[in-house]
Design an enzyme around this catalytic site. Structure first.
Site, mmCIF file in Angstrom:
data_model
loop_
_atom_site.group_PDB
_atom_site.id
_atom_site.type_symbol
_atom_site.label_atom_id
_atom_site.label_comp_id
_atom_site.label_asym_id
_atom_site.label_seq_id
_atom_site.Cartn_x
_atom_site.Cartn_y
_atom_site.Cartn_z
ATOM 1 N N ARG A 1 0.845 -1.190 0.000
ATOM 2 C CA ARG A 1 0.000 0.000 0.000
ATOM 3 C C ARG A 1 0.888 1.251 0.000
ATOM 4 N NH1 ARG A 1 -3.875 2.063 4.974
ATOM 5 N NH2 ARG A 1 -5.012 3.658 3.801
ATOM 6 N N HIS A 2 0.397 2.294 -0.631
ATOM 7 C CA HIS A 2 1.125 3.564 -0.711
ATOM 8 C C HIS A 2 1.357 4.190 0.667
ATOM 9 C CE1 HIS A 2 -2.503 5.833 0.311
ATOM 10 N NE2 HIS A 2 -3.148 4.996 -0.487
ATOM 11 N N GLY A 3 2.226 5.184 0.718
ATOM 12 C CA GLY A 3 2.507 5.906 1.944
ATOM 13 C C GLY A 3 1.386 6.846 2.356
ATOM 14 N N LEU A 4 1.601 7.515 3.470
ATOM 15 C CA LEU A 4 0.584 8.356 4.106
ATOM 16 C C LEU A 4 0.274 9.598 3.279
ATOM 17 C CD1 LEU A 4 -0.936 8.499 6.942
ATOM 18 C CD2 LEU A 4 0.861 10.131 7.584
ATOM 19 N N THR A 5 -1.022 9.939 3.212
ATOM 20 C CA THR A 5 -1.485 11.186 2.594
ATOM 21 C C THR A 5 -2.240 12.001 3.632
ATOM 22 O OG1 THR A 5 -3.683 10.423 1.905
ATOM 23 C CG2 THR A 5 -1.840 9.893 0.430
ATOM 24 N N CYS A 6 -2.515 13.272 3.310
ATOM 25 C CA CYS A 6 -3.309 14.079 4.233
ATOM 26 C C CYS A 6 -4.722 13.532 4.362
ATOM 27 C CB CYS A 6 -3.327 15.545 3.786
ATOM 28 S SG CYS A 6 -4.094 15.839 2.181
ATOM 29 N N TYR A 7 -5.246 12.931 3.295
ATOM 30 C CA TYR A 7 -6.577 12.319 3.368
ATOM 31 C C TYR A 7 -6.581 11.136 4.336
ATOM 32 C CZ TYR A 7 -9.215 14.736 -0.341
ATOM 33 O OH TYR A 7 -9.930 15.641 -1.093
ATOM 34 N N ARG B 1 0.204 8.765 -5.529
ATOM 35 C CA ARG B 1 0.624 8.331 -4.196
ATOM 36 C C ARG B 1 1.241 6.940 -4.225
ATOM 37 N NH1 ARG B 1 -5.061 8.679 -4.329
ATOM 38 N NH2 ARG B 1 -6.263 6.826 -3.733
ATOM 39 N N GLU C 1 -7.451 2.578 -6.893
ATOM 40 C CA GLU C 1 -8.330 2.391 -5.739
ATOM 41 C C GLU C 1 -9.801 2.371 -6.162
ATOM 42 O OE1 GLU C 1 -9.191 1.144 -3.009
ATOM 43 O OE2 GLU C 1 -7.979 2.290 -1.559
#
Length: 204
Positions: A7-13, A52, A74
């Site tokens: 899974r991708h790294g952290l986003t603000c969402y 992302r 996604e």
């Protein structure tokens, strides 16, 4: 063959617990800072088209070629995207979706069944090609939903869809035998993996 499903790294969402779906939300500064280079260097990483995922793959696998697979993106959450559950707690469409076990089609988006079918078709093609080519490793960088769809369908031990959402920049290492895959479409879970510096992460 070993399969890394990441899974991708952290986003603000992610931090704000907003549905991001097919919106092209970038990694946050915090998310980028958490990432570390992986301990493997595959020739190719198969990535979602969303930035992302591609940017996470670029940091974890800086020497690997990226191949974009459109159908690894996604789930499309339609009108729910950009909002979180607190903002929608009185939204009748959102309440109906949640009360269905999130099985209904998101207004303007996808249903869980359609999403899972899309993801699994893309995954099977990648796995079939890798097994047929005698590859020793297959690396996929995508989304939490991608993980849940694939793991529910193919992973042993079997667990339900929502049990399989891995952490940001984390995921699953699976192992498969070509004969068993062709016959039974089953993969064995070896371990979970994590590629962040955050406390409790597996700094690899």
């Amino acid at each position: 063959m070993k399969i890394y499903l990441l899974r991708h790294g952290l986003t603000c969402y992610n931090t704000e617990k907003r549905y991001q779906g097919v919106r092209d939300i970038p990694l946050s500064e915090e998310g980028r800072a958490q990432l570390i280079e992986a301990d493997i260097c595959p020739d190719v990483v198969y990535v979602s088209p969303l930035s992302r995922a591609r940017d996470t793959a670029g940091i974890l696998f800086p020497h690997s070629k990226q191949v974009i697979v459109e159908n690894l993106r996604e789930m499309d959450f339609g009108v729910f995207e950009g909002r979180n559950y607190i903002e929608m707690e009185n939204d009748p469409e959102y309440r109906a979706w949640v009360e269905s076990g999130c099985e209904l089609k998101c207004p303007g988006g996808e249903s869980k069944a359609d999403f899972s079918a899309r993801i699994c078709a893309a995954f099977e093609q990648l796995a079939d090609n890798a097994f047929d080519s005698g590859k020793e490793i297959l690396v996929i960088m995508a989304h939490g939903g991608t993980q849940m769809a694939v793991m529910e369908r193919y992973a042993l031990p079997h667990r339900e869809y929502y049990c399989w959402c891995g952490p940001n920049a984390g995921g699953y290492l699976l192992e498969g035998d070509a004969v068993i895959w062709k016959k039974e479409r089953r993969l064995d879970l070896l371990e979970t993996v994590q590629y962040t510096r955050q406390e409790g992460g597996k700094d690899k």
